[in-house]
Design an enzyme around this catalytic site. Structure first.
Site, PDB file in Angstrom:
ATOM      1  CG  ASP A  57      49.289 -33.819  22.766  1.00  0.00           C
ATOM      2  OD1 ASP A  57      49.365 -34.314  21.630  1.00  0.00           O
ATOM      3  OD2 ASP A  57      50.095 -34.088  23.670  1.00  0.00           O
ATOM      4  CG  ASP A  94      52.785 -35.869  27.393  1.00  0.00           C
ATOM      5  OD1 ASP A  94      52.158 -36.723  26.752  1.00  0.00           O
ATOM      6  OD2 ASP A  94      53.652 -36.164  28.217  1.00  0.00           O
TER       7      ASP A  94
END
Ligand SMILES: CSC[C@H]1O[C@H](OP(=O)(O)O)[C@H](O)[C@@H]1O
Ligand SMILES: Nc1ncnc2[nH]cnc12
Length: 290
Positions: free
Chosen positions: A211, A213
């Site tokens: 991801d 973040d």
């Protein structure tokens, strides 16, 4: 000395709770003077090498990062004779260039934890190991070779911010870490690297980017379902990289500086080390006392 039961330890992180490629497996319970490891350990063979697999958070993912008994996990690996630990972890990306499903092999850490026990020393013995290069270059290169063999993106080098968690970062924190030039963020690797160094085990991590973040405008903030989705898409690649890394590892870590990390580390006068502490650390100290 007891017979070596494993040469290489694998610590599987989020989403990696077993190693389907292992053959001739047996499952063992290992007890340590520091308590119980996260899970029973699976001994087996991978690429002709003796391997010990441990699920970092336990099978079924039951243990929070702050609750992990890092000391028991690393001690257990040492007691099996492990000289290299290959860790697999999910991480958030702090740079646009590190995309979900890429692999990064960090070579530095920044510590943002505050509730961890990350040393075997104490109880009457003081030791300070060198940690300027916290990752074993030989193990890291083996991971890079594994990525190349598997035909996946594997970036050698990068800084891993180890946050406490379990909540993900605020946007201000995420942007702060970006301003420091850090590459990826996770909750588990630094304590393992510290303890592996004290145990004279060579350690490196294959960090799977799951991801962005929460800093990246236009991308959703990280959520667990997003992380799990990427891990599931990429597990087969992680297993192939591991197999390649194992093929690339030397027989022993004796030619790496990690293997003699304790040589000049102990400050305490030998005569003053309490007998119980000396006994608890015998597995690390005996080789320096004839
Ligand atoms: C499931 S997202 C957060 C969780 O994932 C990473 O775990 P691991 O390093 O064991 O793969 C991160 O450190 C957090 O523990
Ligand atoms: N964004 C993130 N922050 C901390 N740990 C993570 N593990 C996976 N993604 C993460």
């Amino acid at each position: 000395m007891a017979q070596q039961q494993a040469e290489i330890g694998i610590i599987g992180g989020s989403g990696l709770y077993n190693m389907p490629g292992l053959t001739d497996t047996t499952e063992i319970t290992v007890d340590t003077p520091f308590g119980a490891p996260s899970e029973t350990i699976v001994l087996g063979t991978l690429e002709g090498r003796k391997v010990a697999f441990l699920a970092r958070h336990g099978r079924g993912h039951r243990i929070l990062p702050s609750e992990l008994n890092f000391r028991a996990n690393i001690y257990a690996m040492k007691s099996l004779g492990v000289e290299f630990i290959l860790s697999i972890s999910a991480v958030g990306s702090l740079k646009a260039e590190h995309k979900p499903t890429d692999f990064v092999i960090p070579d530095q850490f920044i510590d943002r934890t505050f509730a961890r026990n990350a040393t075997f020393f104490g109880d009457g013995i003081v030791g300070h190991v060198a940690f300027g290069d916290p990752v074993c270059a030989v193990a890291a290169k083996a991971f890079k070779q594994g990525c190349d063999d598997a035909g996946v993106v594997g970036k050698l080098g990068g800084t891993y911010v180890n946050m406490e968690g379990p909540q993900f970062s605020t946007r201000a924190e995420s942007n702060l870490y970006r301003s420091w030039g850090a590459d990826v963020i996770g909750m588990t690797n630094l304590q393992e690297a510290k303890l592996a160094r004290e145990a004279e085990i060579s350690y490196a991590t294959l960090a799977m980017v799951t991801d962005y973040d929460c800093w990246y405008e236009g991308h959703d903030d990280v959520t667990v379902d997003q992380v799990i989705k990427v891990i599931h898409e990429n597990t087969a690649n992680a297993q192939r990289v591991l197999a390649g890394a194992i093929r690339a590892l030397p027989k022993s870590n004796s030619d790496t500086p990690c293997a003699s990390a304790l040589k000049y580390a102990i400050m305490t006068d030998k005569k003053l080390i309490p007998a119980a502490t000396r006994e608890k650390l015998a597995i690390f100290l005996d080789k320096y006392e004839g």
